[in-house]
Design a protein around this motif. Sequence first.
Motif, PDB file in Angstrom:
ATOM      1  N   ALA A  46       0.856  -1.349  -0.098  1.00 31.95           N
ATOM      2  CA  ALA A  46      -0.044   0.029  -0.140  1.00 31.95           C
ATOM      3  C   ALA A  46       1.035   1.259  -0.011  1.00 31.95           C
ATOM      4  N   GLN A  47       1.741   1.111   0.865  1.00 26.23           N
ATOM      5  CA  GLN A  47       2.850   2.461   0.792  1.00 26.23           C
ATOM      6  C   GLN A  47       3.424   2.750  -0.277  1.00 26.23           C
ATOM      7  N   LEU A  48       3.984   1.724  -0.903  1.00 25.92           N
ATOM      8  CA  LEU A  48       4.731   1.781  -2.247  1.00 25.92           C
ATOM      9  C   LEU A  48       3.796   2.196  -3.485  1.00 25.92           C
ATOM     10  N   ILE A  49       2.599   1.617  -3.429  1.00 26.40           N
ATOM     11  CA  ILE A  49       1.634   2.125  -4.230  1.00 26.40           C
ATOM     12  C   ILE A  49       1.379   3.518  -4.210  1.00 26.40           C
ATOM     13  N   ALA A  50       1.065   4.164  -2.990  1.00 26.16           N
ATOM     14  CA  ALA A  50       0.751   5.330  -2.709  1.00 26.16           C
ATOM     15  C   ALA A  50       1.852   6.294  -3.128  1.00 26.16           C
ATOM     16  N   LYS A  51       2.987   5.744  -3.205  1.00 21.90           N
ATOM     17  CA  LYS A  51       4.440   6.833  -3.472  1.00 21.90           C
ATOM     18  C   LYS A  51       4.301   6.830  -4.955  1.00 21.90           C
ATOM     19  N   ILE A  52       4.089   5.681  -5.605  1.00 25.55           N
ATOM     20  CA  ILE A  52       4.290   5.400  -6.913  1.00 25.55           C
ATOM     21  C   ILE A  52       3.084   6.293  -7.676  1.00 25.55           C
ATOM     22  N   GLU A  53       1.981   6.480  -7.057  1.00 25.42           N
ATOM     23  CA  GLU A  53       0.891   7.446  -7.565  1.00 25.42           C
ATOM     24  C   GLU A  53       1.489   8.772  -7.132  1.00 25.42           C
ATOM     25  N   GLU A  54       2.060   9.190  -6.316  1.00 23.09           N
ATOM     26  CA  GLU A  54       2.513  10.466  -5.921  1.00 23.09           C
ATOM     27  C   GLU A  54       3.332  10.935  -7.243  1.00 23.09           C
ATOM     28  N   TYR A  55       4.271  10.027  -7.402  1.00 17.71           N
ATOM     29  CA  TYR A  55       5.427  10.034  -8.424  1.00 17.71           C
ATOM     30  C   TYR A  55       4.610  10.589  -9.618  1.00 17.71           C
ATOM     31  N   ILE A  56       3.595   9.782 -10.026  1.00 18.97           N
ATOM     32  CA  ILE A  56       3.138   9.869 -11.334  1.00 18.97           C
ATOM     33  C   ILE A  56       2.494  11.414 -11.445  1.00 18.97           C
ATOM     34  N   VAL A  57       1.874  11.865 -10.404  1.00 20.75           N
ATOM     35  CA  VAL A  57       1.146  13.022 -10.296  1.00 20.75           C
ATOM     36  C   VAL A  57       2.223  14.284 -10.464  1.00 20.75           C
ATOM     37  N   HIS A  58       3.257  13.936  -9.620  1.00 19.66           N
ATOM     38  CA  HIS A  58       4.616  14.967  -9.555  1.00 19.66           C
ATOM     39  C   HIS A  58       5.053  15.009 -10.741  1.00 19.66           C
ATOM     40  N   VAL A  59       5.243  13.756 -11.691  1.00 19.45           N
ATOM     41  CA  VAL A  59       6.071  14.062 -12.973  1.00 19.45           C
ATOM     42  C   VAL A  59       5.119  14.923 -13.902  1.00 19.45           C
ATOM     43  N   LYS A  60       3.936  14.688 -13.819  1.00 19.27           N
ATOM     44  CA  LYS A  60       2.975  15.575 -14.750  1.00 19.27           C
ATOM     45  C   LYS A  60       2.940  17.030 -14.391  1.00 19.27           C
ATOM     46  N   GLU A  61       2.845  17.134 -12.898  1.00 23.79           N
ATOM     47  CA  GLU A  61       2.934  18.686 -12.618  1.00 23.79           C
ATOM     48  C   GLU A  61       4.184  19.150 -12.977  1.00 23.79           C
ATOM     49  N   HIS A  62       5.117  18.366 -12.503  1.00 16.95           N
ATOM     50  CA  HIS A  62       6.738  18.895 -12.920  1.00 16.95           C
ATOM     51  C   HIS A  62       6.704  19.424 -14.441  1.00 16.95           C
ATOM     52  N   PHE A  63       6.572  18.623 -15.334  1.00 21.02           N
ATOM     53  CA  PHE A  63       6.760  18.952 -16.718  1.00 21.02           C
ATOM     54  C   PHE A  63       5.791  20.147 -17.355  1.00 21.02           C
ATOM     55  N   ALA A  64       4.465  20.082 -16.578  1.00 16.77           N
ATOM     56  CA  ALA A  64       3.414  21.065 -16.962  1.00 16.77           C
ATOM     57  C   ALA A  64       3.786  22.325 -16.550  1.00 16.77           C
TER      58      ALA A  64
END
Length: 145
Positions: A46-64
Amino acid sequence: MGLIYAEQVDFMSLESMQETHEREIKILNDIDKLAIDHQLDKTDPAQLIAKIEEYIVHVKEHFASEERLMRKYNFPSYDMHKTAHDMFLADLDYATSQWRRSANIEKITNFVRKTPEWIVLHVNTVDTPTSNYLVKMIEKESISG
Ligand SMILES: [Fe+2]
Ligand SMILES: [Fe+2]
């Protein structure tokens, strides 16, 4: 030990870009650590999945956010920089869908573990000139009011 160190990427003249890169490096190292823990003791991911979800959102916002700034200040190499982001996002989307379809978390953790090489190269060759351009434009804007 970490997957990637902040010192491996150039320091950004634009503070917001630097902060975003440091945040991303932190998330990547957290994912690596959580993935190792999960592999070792097969604990609830669960913790790993939550961190991966955070990563995906972060990358998109980083580039945007970089793209918003580049458009605002008419960065001449916008198309090249945007294309580099889009190609990375296509790979990320592919790895994400492989993971969701197979429920095999390694489909995404293996992808994440390969990204530091891309990030170091992208930051040092593409983000650095972008940041320097943006800082110059922002300074000019503040002088002219
Ligand atoms: Fe960046
Ligand atoms: Fe970028």
